[in-house]
Enzyme design. Structure first.
Site, PDB file in Angstrom:
ATOM      1  N   CYS A   1       0.818  -1.217   0.000  1.00 33.72           N
ATOM      2  CA  CYS A   1       0.000   0.000   0.000  1.00 33.72           C
ATOM      3  C   CYS A   1       0.859   1.277   0.000  1.00 33.72           C
ATOM      4  CB  CYS A   1      -0.994  -0.064   1.153  1.00 33.72           C
ATOM      5  SG  CYS A   1      -2.439   0.931   0.824  1.00 33.72           S
TER       6      CYS A   1
ATOM      7  N   ILE B   1      -7.192  -0.320   1.967  1.00 31.33           N
ATOM      8  CA  ILE B   1      -7.448   0.817   2.855  1.00 31.33           C
ATOM      9  C   ILE B   1      -6.873   2.079   2.220  1.00 31.33           C
ATOM     10  CG2 ILE B   1      -7.087   1.769   5.162  1.00 31.33           C
ATOM     11  CD1 ILE B   1      -6.730  -1.165   6.109  1.00 31.33           C
TER      12      ILE B   1
ATOM     13  N   HIS C   1      -3.535  -4.954   1.856  1.00 33.19           N
ATOM     14  CA  HIS C   1      -2.885  -5.450   3.077  1.00 33.19           C
ATOM     15  C   HIS C   1      -3.251  -6.915   3.280  1.00 33.19           C
ATOM     16  CE1 HIS C   1      -1.832  -1.454   4.761  1.00 33.19           C
ATOM     17  NE2 HIS C   1      -2.900  -1.060   4.094  1.00 33.19           N
TER      18      HIS C   1
ATOM     19  N   GLU D   1      -1.592  -8.684   5.556  1.00 33.47           N
ATOM     20  CA  GLU D   1      -1.236  -8.913   6.965  1.00 33.47           C
ATOM     21  C   GLU D   1      -2.371  -8.560   7.922  1.00 33.47           C
ATOM     22  OE1 GLU D   1      -0.328  -6.438   5.129  1.00 33.47           O
ATOM     23  OE2 GLU D   1      -0.596  -4.624   6.319  1.00 33.47           O
TER      24      GLU D   1
HETATM   25  N1  GLN Z   1      -3.434   6.448   1.242  1.00 31.33           N
HETATM   26  C1  GLN Z   1      -2.133   6.156   1.756  1.00 31.33           C
HETATM   27  C2  GLN Z   1      -1.077   6.937   0.995  1.00 31.33           C
HETATM   28  O1  GLN Z   1      -1.350   7.500  -0.008  1.00 31.33           O
HETATM   29  C3  GLN Z   1      -1.826   4.677   1.683  1.00 31.33           C
HETATM   30  C4  GLN Z   1      -2.796   3.909   2.568  1.00 31.33           C
HETATM   31  C5  GLN Z   1      -2.274   2.618   3.094  1.00 31.33           C
HETATM   32  O2  GLN Z   1      -1.075   2.391   3.171  1.00 31.33           O
HETATM   33  N2  GLN Z   1      -3.173   1.777   3.550  1.00 31.33           N
HETATM   34  O3  GLN Z   1       0.027   7.000   1.398  1.00 31.33           O
END
Ligand code: GLN
Length: 190
Positions: A78, A136, A172, A174
């Site tokens: 992410c 997320i 994610h 994990e």
């Molecule tokens: N929205 C976050 C970003 O742009 C990333 C979100 C996440 O790691 N779950 O850095």
């Protein structure tokens, strides 16, 4: 084998627990000297702008790139995926910029649009068993170069991509007890 987990910000503990479950030793990485003697590094999810700034402040950006050139693998989830990307659409934020992918941050929408998915289209073990994944405020991978291999896809978008010793997931594993992505990363390092 020993794996470092970048511990500047984000969901560090969940990755450490995942490695424990797979019986692999881990090291928390907050300074360049913690990178010695690890085979791979996990960059967790969190806020990519914050993690990128802190990496630069502690000299971890240059140190990580130099260890990667010597063979250290990196798995970015992410925010970690954003930090690995060469191109972040519309952003000049600090990054490692070592993977030939182009990402759009927060492209599924806001926090309230976060979701869990069962990913059927994947090349990990147990092909019939969908991957559990939490997205997320996730980025979307918009473009990848020829040297990248798509390991999992959701709809038309790659969500798990490998380029040599780099692995990136926009979700994610994990947070939902999905061990196969971490296992795949460990396999890349052997
Ligand atoms: N929205 C976050 C970003 O742009 C990333 C979100 C996440 O790691 N779950 O850095």
């Amino acid at each position: 084998m020993k794996i470092g987990v970048l511990a500047l910000q984000g969901d560090v503990r969940e990755h450490v627990q995942m490695l424990q479950a797979l019986q692999v030793g881990s090291v928390l990485v907050t300074l360049p000297e913690h990178l010695g003697g690890i085979d791979g590094l996990i960059i967790p999810g969190g806020e990519s702008t914050t993690i990128g700034l802190l990496m630069a402040r502690y000299g971890l950006d240059k140190a990580v790139i130099s260890r990667h050139k010597q063979g250290m693998g990196i798995f970015g989830t992410c925010a970690g995926a954003i930090l690995l990307a060469k191109d972040i659409l519309g952003s000049s934020q600090p990054r490692l910029g070592i993977m030939d992918i182009s990402v759009a941050r927060n492209d599924y929408g806001r926090q309230a649009d976060s979701f869990e998915a069962a990913i059927k289209d994947h090349r990990l073990e147990l092909p019939g068993k969908p991957l559990k994944a939490a997205f997320i405020r996730a980025p979307v991978i918009k473009k990848i170069s020829d040297g990248c291999k798509v390991v999992a896809k959701l709809g038309n978008s790659p969500v798990l991509v490998r380029q040599h010793r780099l692995l990136t997931s926009t979700f994610h594993p994990e947070l939902v007890g999905e061990t196969r992505v971490h296992k795949y990363f460990l396999g890349m390092l052997r």
